[in-house]
Design an enzyme around this catalytic site. Structure first.
Site, PDB file in Angstrom:
ATOM      1  NE  ARG A  48     -21.518 -16.286   1.848  1.00 34.69           N
ATOM      2  CZ  ARG A  48     -21.380 -15.350   0.853  1.00 34.69           C
ATOM      3  NH1 ARG A  48     -22.049 -14.454   0.750  1.00 34.69           N
ATOM      4  NH2 ARG A  48     -20.300 -15.149   0.134  1.00 34.69           N
ATOM      5  N   GLY A  49     -18.482 -14.440   3.611  1.00 30.84           N
ATOM      6  CA  GLY A  49     -17.955 -13.416   2.826  1.00 30.84           C
ATOM      7  C   GLY A  49     -16.994 -12.823   3.777  1.00 30.84           C
ATOM      8  CB  ALA A  50     -13.148 -12.302   3.175  1.00 30.19           C
ATOM      9  CG  ASP A 238     -12.554 -16.081   1.442  1.00 29.45           C
ATOM     10  OD1 ASP A 238     -12.937 -16.269   0.340  1.00 29.45           O
ATOM     11  OD2 ASP A 238     -13.211 -15.813   2.594  1.00 29.45           O
ATOM     12  CG  ASN A 248     -13.038 -16.789  -4.174  1.00 31.58           C
ATOM     13  OD1 ASN A 248     -13.177 -15.883  -3.077  1.00 31.58           O
ATOM     14  ND2 ASN A 248     -13.468 -16.837  -5.019  1.00 31.58           N
ATOM     15  CE  LYS A 249     -17.020 -20.921  -0.492  1.00 38.77           C
ATOM     16  NZ  LYS A 249     -16.799 -21.712   0.772  1.00 38.77           N
TER      17      LYS A 249
HETATM   18  O1  MRU Z   1     -17.653 -19.696   2.507  1.00 38.75           O
HETATM   19  P1  MRU Z   1     -17.774 -18.438   2.098  1.00 38.75           P
HETATM   20  O2  MRU Z   1     -19.267 -18.085   1.569  1.00 38.75           O
HETATM   21  O3  MRU Z   1     -17.834 -17.347   3.321  1.00 38.75           O
HETATM   22  O4  MRU Z   1     -16.941 -17.866   0.956  1.00 38.75           O
HETATM   23  C1  MRU Z   1     -16.963 -16.564   0.286  1.00 38.75           C
HETATM   24  C2  MRU Z   1     -16.055 -16.339  -0.593  1.00 38.75           C
HETATM   25  O5  MRU Z   1     -15.398 -17.330  -1.346  1.00 38.75           O
HETATM   26  C3  MRU Z   1     -15.934 -14.932  -1.370  1.00 38.75           C
HETATM   27  O6  MRU Z   1     -15.662 -15.241  -2.758  1.00 38.75           O
HETATM   28  C4  MRU Z   1     -15.091 -14.187  -0.621  1.00 38.75           C
HETATM   29  O7  MRU Z   1     -15.272 -14.317   0.566  1.00 38.75           O
HETATM   30  C5  MRU Z   1     -14.998 -12.905  -0.964  1.00 38.75           C
HETATM   31  S1  MRU Z   1     -16.530 -11.809  -0.526  1.00 38.75           S
HETATM   32  C6  MRU Z   1     -16.598 -10.277  -1.015  1.00 38.75           C
END
Ligand code: MRU
Length: 351
Positions: A48-50, A238, A248-249
């Protein structure tokens, strides 16, 4: 600082990832050899994470192609077109996934004369996506480090670090740079209900790097900030719309509001690959809605009464006027964001 195991590795003919669902209790690797395994890993947040989704989704195209043993270029092209949706749409909000999958498929199809060439181009382009992200993280770390020179306590939300990218992270990259420079640093990581990426992942990776990290319940972060204990916020993204509105989250916008009330800067750190100028503003960003069960349960145990409903949006949008600056590898962008974003994309040569 010791070099931690990267969250995504290409091993001979398949992908190996750390299963982030199990962290920090267990460090278990998962081998990904099929498209179905890749989609499952994305959807249950094993990866996970963009930016990490972009890097992983690109490599997933190679295993997805290999598993079908295509016998002609046209069979392979059909398979990749199938994967454009299957893998590219596995999660909707992070634009990095969609964009990387399109980029790698388009490059492979347009430049290959035979099957072997197609596969080689896929793999090379997938490695390029990861290498570019690694370089972007390093530059974000350098620029963020300069910007945060006088800040000794930082707040962050979710996980935008090594686990979420192909490098040192976005929001966490300046923290690693500060730590490397021997500067004093204390990080407040909000727990990030319901899946606890802050409590489990940010705390795990910062602790592993020897950085002083305190986990704060989501509901306690605003009072922590208002009591003057935090110098600045830095979070990831994201998808960033053309006007700077940032998805974002879930919970990010409440941190931005607390920052404004406290009079501290609220920085977003993201590579330019997270910017989507096709969308004029944040209301056009698709927000992933996840299973209610993630809210109803905590570590596998029901915490809400049977029969009640739960809402589980995975992201929210922070309006651009609450953002002090967006730290990208192409510079630190400030309001008015339409102009600074367009200029940054011109500098990177983005189409
Ligand atoms: O649901 P997730 O864990 O994929 O969410 C991730 C986030 O919101 C991060 O802050 C975002 O993707 C940036 S990661 C460098």
């Amino acid at each position: 600082m010791k070099r931690p195991t990267p969250p995504i590795q290409w091993v001979d003919d398949h992908i190996r990832i750390i299963d982030q669902v199990l962290l920090p209790t267990e460090v278990r690797f998962v081998e990904i050899r099929t498209a179905a395994q890749a989609v499952d890993a994305i959807q249950r947040l094993a990866i996970r994470g963009a930016p990490a989704l972009g890097a992983f989704g690109s490599l997933a195209l190679v295993v997805a192609l290999d598993e079908t043993h295509p016998s002609s270029l046209s069979e392979a092209t059909t398979r990749l077109e199938e994967c454009r949706t299957l893998i590219g749409d596995a999660r909707p909000t992070a634009v990095n996934l969609r964009r990387a999958v399109d980029r790698v498929i388009d490059e492979a199809i347009s430049s290959s004369q035979d099957l072997a060439g197609l596969r080689a181009t896929l793999l090379r382009e997938a490695h390029a996506v990861a290498a570019e992200d690694e370089a972007a993280c390093t530059e974000i770390g350098r620029l963020g480090h300069e910007l945060l020179r006088d800040a000794t306590t930082l707040g962050t939300h979710c996980n935008a670090g090594r686990l979420a990218t192909a490098g040192t992270g976005t929001a966490l990259a300046p923290m690693y740079a500060k730590a490397q420079a021997g500067e004093p640093l204390k990080v407040f990581a909000s727990e990030t209900r319901p899946l606890l990426q802050g409590a489990r992942l940010t705390a795990w990776e910062l602790e592993d790097a020897g950085i002083d990290v305190t986990v704060v319940p989501d509901g306690a972060m605003a009072s922590t900030v208002l009591s003057g204990q935090v110098d600045a916020y830095i979070v990831g993204a994201d998808r960033i719309a053309a006007n700077g509105d940032t998805a974002n989250k879930i919970g990010t916008v409440s941190h931005a509001l607390a920052a404004r009330e406290a009079g501290i800067p609220f920085y977003v750190a993201a590579p330019t690959s997270t910017i989507d100028t096709n969308l004029p503003s944040g209301e056009h960003i698709e927000i992933e809605q996840r299973d209610e069960l993630e809210v109803h349960e905590m570590t596998g145990k029901r915490i809400t009464p049977q029969g009640v409903a739960a809402a589980n949006p995975a992201f929210d949008v922070t309006p651009h006027h609450l953002i002090s600056a967006i730290i990208t590898e192409a510079g630190v962008l400030r309001a008015p964001f339409e102009g600074s974003i367009a200029d940054a994309l011109t500098r990177t040569g983005a189409p």
